[in-house]
Design a protein around this motif. Sequence first.
Motif, PDB file in Angstrom:
ATOM      1  N   PHE A 202       0.857  -1.185   0.000  1.00  0.00           N
ATOM      2  CA  PHE A 202       0.000   0.000   0.000  1.00  0.00           C
ATOM      3  C   PHE A 202       0.894   1.237   0.000  1.00  0.00           C
ATOM      4  O   PHE A 202       1.947   1.258   0.626  1.00  0.00           O
ATOM      5  CB  PHE A 202      -0.877  -0.028   1.257  1.00  0.00           C
ATOM      6  CG  PHE A 202      -2.051   0.909   1.232  1.00  0.00           C
ATOM      7  CD1 PHE A 202      -3.142   0.660   0.410  1.00  0.00           C
ATOM      8  CD2 PHE A 202      -2.083   2.026   2.047  1.00  0.00           C
ATOM      9  CE1 PHE A 202      -4.244   1.497   0.401  1.00  0.00           C
ATOM     10  CE2 PHE A 202      -3.169   2.882   2.044  1.00  0.00           C
ATOM     11  CZ  PHE A 202      -4.251   2.617   1.217  1.00  0.00           C
ATOM     12  N   ASN A 203       0.494   2.241  -0.737  1.00  0.00           N
ATOM     13  CA  ASN A 203       1.223   3.517  -0.866  1.00  0.00           C
ATOM     14  C   ASN A 203       2.494   3.430  -1.721  1.00  0.00           C
ATOM     15  O   ASN A 203       3.201   4.422  -1.867  1.00  0.00           O
ATOM     16  CB  ASN A 203       1.590   4.110   0.507  1.00  0.00           C
ATOM     17  CG  ASN A 203       0.394   4.769   1.185  1.00  0.00           C
ATOM     18  OD1 ASN A 203      -0.411   5.422   0.528  1.00  0.00           O
ATOM     19  ND2 ASN A 203       0.289   4.587   2.497  1.00  0.00           N
ATOM     20  N   ASP A 204       2.783   2.260  -2.285  1.00  0.00           N
ATOM     21  CA  ASP A 204       3.983   2.103  -3.106  1.00  0.00           C
ATOM     22  C   ASP A 204       3.599   2.272  -4.580  1.00  0.00           C
ATOM     23  O   ASP A 204       3.336   1.302  -5.301  1.00  0.00           O
ATOM     24  CB  ASP A 204       4.607   0.730  -2.867  1.00  0.00           C
ATOM     25  CG  ASP A 204       5.981   0.574  -3.518  1.00  0.00           C
ATOM     26  OD1 ASP A 204       6.295   1.377  -4.427  1.00  0.00           O
ATOM     27  OD2 ASP A 204       6.715  -0.350  -3.134  1.00  0.00           O
ATOM     28  N   MET A 231      -4.425   0.087  11.203  1.00  0.00           N
ATOM     29  CA  MET A 231      -4.833   1.070  10.201  1.00  0.00           C
ATOM     30  C   MET A 231      -3.627   1.702   9.511  1.00  0.00           C
ATOM     31  O   MET A 231      -2.661   2.087  10.151  1.00  0.00           O
ATOM     32  CB  MET A 231      -5.719   2.143  10.827  1.00  0.00           C
ATOM     33  CG  MET A 231      -7.112   1.631  11.149  1.00  0.00           C
ATOM     34  SD  MET A 231      -8.350   2.927  11.139  1.00  0.00           S
ATOM     35  CE  MET A 231      -7.953   3.786  12.643  1.00  0.00           C
ATOM     36  N   VAL A 232      -3.728   1.766   8.187  1.00  0.00           N
ATOM     37  CA  VAL A 232      -2.713   2.405   7.361  1.00  0.00           C
ATOM     38  C   VAL A 232      -3.436   3.381   6.434  1.00  0.00           C
ATOM     39  O   VAL A 232      -4.242   2.964   5.602  1.00  0.00           O
ATOM     40  CB  VAL A 232      -1.928   1.382   6.523  1.00  0.00           C
ATOM     41  CG1 VAL A 232      -0.876   2.088   5.674  1.00  0.00           C
ATOM     42  CG2 VAL A 232      -1.282   0.326   7.420  1.00  0.00           C
ATOM     43  N   LEU A 233      -3.153   4.660   6.580  1.00  0.00           N
ATOM     44  CA  LEU A 233      -3.825   5.672   5.784  1.00  0.00           C
ATOM     45  C   LEU A 233      -3.097   5.895   4.459  1.00  0.00           C
ATOM     46  O   LEU A 233      -1.877   5.722   4.377  1.00  0.00           O
ATOM     47  CB  LEU A 233      -3.899   6.994   6.560  1.00  0.00           C
ATOM     48  CG  LEU A 233      -4.617   6.949   7.902  1.00  0.00           C
ATOM     49  CD1 LEU A 233      -4.672   8.354   8.516  1.00  0.00           C
ATOM     50  CD2 LEU A 233      -6.027   6.384   7.763  1.00  0.00           C
ATOM     51  N   THR A 379      -4.358   6.484  15.059  1.00  0.00           N
ATOM     52  CA  THR A 379      -4.900   6.687  13.722  1.00  0.00           C
ATOM     53  C   THR A 379      -6.414   6.728  13.817  1.00  0.00           C
ATOM     54  O   THR A 379      -7.014   5.988  14.600  1.00  0.00           O
ATOM     55  CB  THR A 379      -4.484   5.553  12.765  1.00  0.00           C
ATOM     56  OG1 THR A 379      -3.083   5.302  12.899  1.00  0.00           O
ATOM     57  CG2 THR A 379      -4.799   5.908  11.331  1.00  0.00           C
ATOM     58  N   GLN A 380      -7.022   7.593  13.010  1.00  0.00           N
ATOM     59  CA  GLN A 380      -8.477   7.740  13.042  1.00  0.00           C
ATOM     60  C   GLN A 380      -9.016   7.827  11.621  1.00  0.00           C
ATOM     61  O   GLN A 380      -8.444   8.473  10.753  1.00  0.00           O
ATOM     62  CB  GLN A 380      -8.876   9.000  13.811  1.00  0.00           C
ATOM     63  CG  GLN A 380     -10.388   9.215  13.898  1.00  0.00           C
ATOM     64  CD  GLN A 380     -10.773  10.533  14.530  1.00  0.00           C
ATOM     65  OE1 GLN A 380      -9.908  11.276  15.011  1.00  0.00           O
ATOM     66  NE2 GLN A 380     -12.051  10.844  14.543  1.00  0.00           N
ATOM     67  N   PRO A 394       2.118   3.796  10.430  1.00  0.00           N
ATOM     68  CA  PRO A 394       2.707   2.993   9.354  1.00  0.00           C
ATOM     69  C   PRO A 394       2.138   3.377   7.999  1.00  0.00           C
ATOM     70  O   PRO A 394       0.983   3.784   7.883  1.00  0.00           O
ATOM     71  CB  PRO A 394       2.325   1.560   9.735  1.00  0.00           C
ATOM     72  CG  PRO A 394       1.121   1.692  10.604  1.00  0.00           C
ATOM     73  CD  PRO A 394       1.289   2.980  11.335  1.00  0.00           C
ATOM     74  N   ARG A 395       2.959   3.225   6.957  1.00  0.00           N
ATOM     75  CA  ARG A 395       2.538   3.550   5.592  1.00  0.00           C
ATOM     76  C   ARG A 395       2.215   2.302   4.770  1.00  0.00           C
ATOM     77  O   ARG A 395       1.609   2.407   3.705  1.00  0.00           O
ATOM     78  CB  ARG A 395       3.631   4.337   4.872  1.00  0.00           C
ATOM     79  CG  ARG A 395       3.852   5.744   5.362  1.00  0.00           C
ATOM     80  CD  ARG A 395       4.880   6.465   4.497  1.00  0.00           C
ATOM     81  NE  ARG A 395       4.494   6.521   3.102  1.00  0.00           N
ATOM     82  CZ  ARG A 395       5.059   5.785   2.127  1.00  0.00           C
ATOM     83  NH1 ARG A 395       6.044   4.926   2.410  1.00  0.00           N
ATOM     84  NH2 ARG A 395       4.657   5.902   0.872  1.00  0.00           N
TER      85      ARG A 395
END
Length: 456
Positions: A202-204, A231-233, A379-380, A394-395
């Motif tokens: 994710f995010n890559d 959770m990872v935003l 995280t929310q 975390p990313r």
Amino acid sequence: MTRTYSLKKLAALAQREAETFIQHHPQSAHLAEQAKHYLYGGVPMHWMADWSTPYPLFVQEANGAYFKDVDGHRYADFCLGDTGCMFGHSPEPVAKVIAQHAAHGYTTMLPSEDAIVVGRHLSERFGLPYWQVATTATDANRWALRWARAVTGRKIILVFDGCYHGTVDETMVRLQHGKTVHRKGLKGQALDLTQYMRVVEFNDLPALTLALQTNDVAAVLCEPAMTNIGMVLPDGGFHTELRRLTQAHGTLLIIDETHTISTGYGGYTKSFGLEPDLFVLGKPIAGGLPCSVFGVSSEVAQKMQQLKSTNNLAEHDGHGHSGMGTTLSANMFTMRAMRANLEQVMTKAAYDDMIPKAEYLAQGLKNVITKHDLPWCITQIGARVEFQFSPKAPRTGHEAELAFDDELEQCIHLYLLNRGIMITPFHNMMLACPATQTTDIDKLIRTLDTFIQELY
């Protein structure tokens, strides 16, 4: 994850809390012993035994933001069925229609007028014009993937490492040393899932670009924010680029909002202007009853229709044997409940009530972390809040997994439970619903603070 506490002290604390639970839950202990004679693992679904308790906690009833166990203890529930009852247990409008229509039939394999109203509500709320109804999000995701493969003529599906899309076979994969592998612990898998699956972090975006450039991916199945591995935003601009890349390579984008529906009215998709080709939502859509939906764009619907109408007689669909659909899907009893839930429970007013409570909870937890100078983060996503054992959010799924501390997590959960507070069993997620009281939020924050003082 770096431990900053004594393992010996944690073990002693966990032992004390286990003994406290046993002392105060004799009826649950009795039922747990009886259950072993008839239920595998002593529970009707094996993961119900995976909580932090020495034996399963048996529930007597649940209403609003609370439930009571068979020993008479009352709990403030911040788990809420891990989003299944995100708006509270037995919401009154849903309970009312269930009572009114309980004697008027459940399953007929035919539509009711409620189905039209539900479809209109879904279209207006989430922005996709055409809808289908399933029983669980796993079903909805499975059928969305079938349609994606059918209309694109491609077989490959791409997911993100650590994703959660129910128990769809294809999603039971992880990324390991740059390769797609079967998820650890997967049982009874006969086929090689890696043959038709790709996993990226994710995010890559560079990895995503590389994975799509061969123009053979039918769909990317994506949570707007990762939720079940911690959770990872998404990074700023991630979803914009995800949409651009999928469109450029003829790949469909499936957004699964089963958890991120906590973001706000219309979910993450409406709040942040996402433009999926298919959209999946389960768990809370019918007020806690088993139900899920998936929506498709006009373009996808047109291709679905073309696919059906161009079949010759030898390839005719036959009597619904498309690999999609179950007898209980879209039954009229659940459709009536879903209509009431959409019209009277999953409202803008509900989100306007829930989200400030979650913000209050998040801030209170941040204050506790700061007070004790802990390497944790908060995280929310709307009404959903989580604390993780890492100094910064975390990313990727891999980073989130590195923050796991199972022993600490389990001890915290049991400590809270022994003091009348329940959070999700598998990670540190909490939900606020309209019935959640500020006093219960304060108690949660205060109790966690006390736990930290005892351990550290």
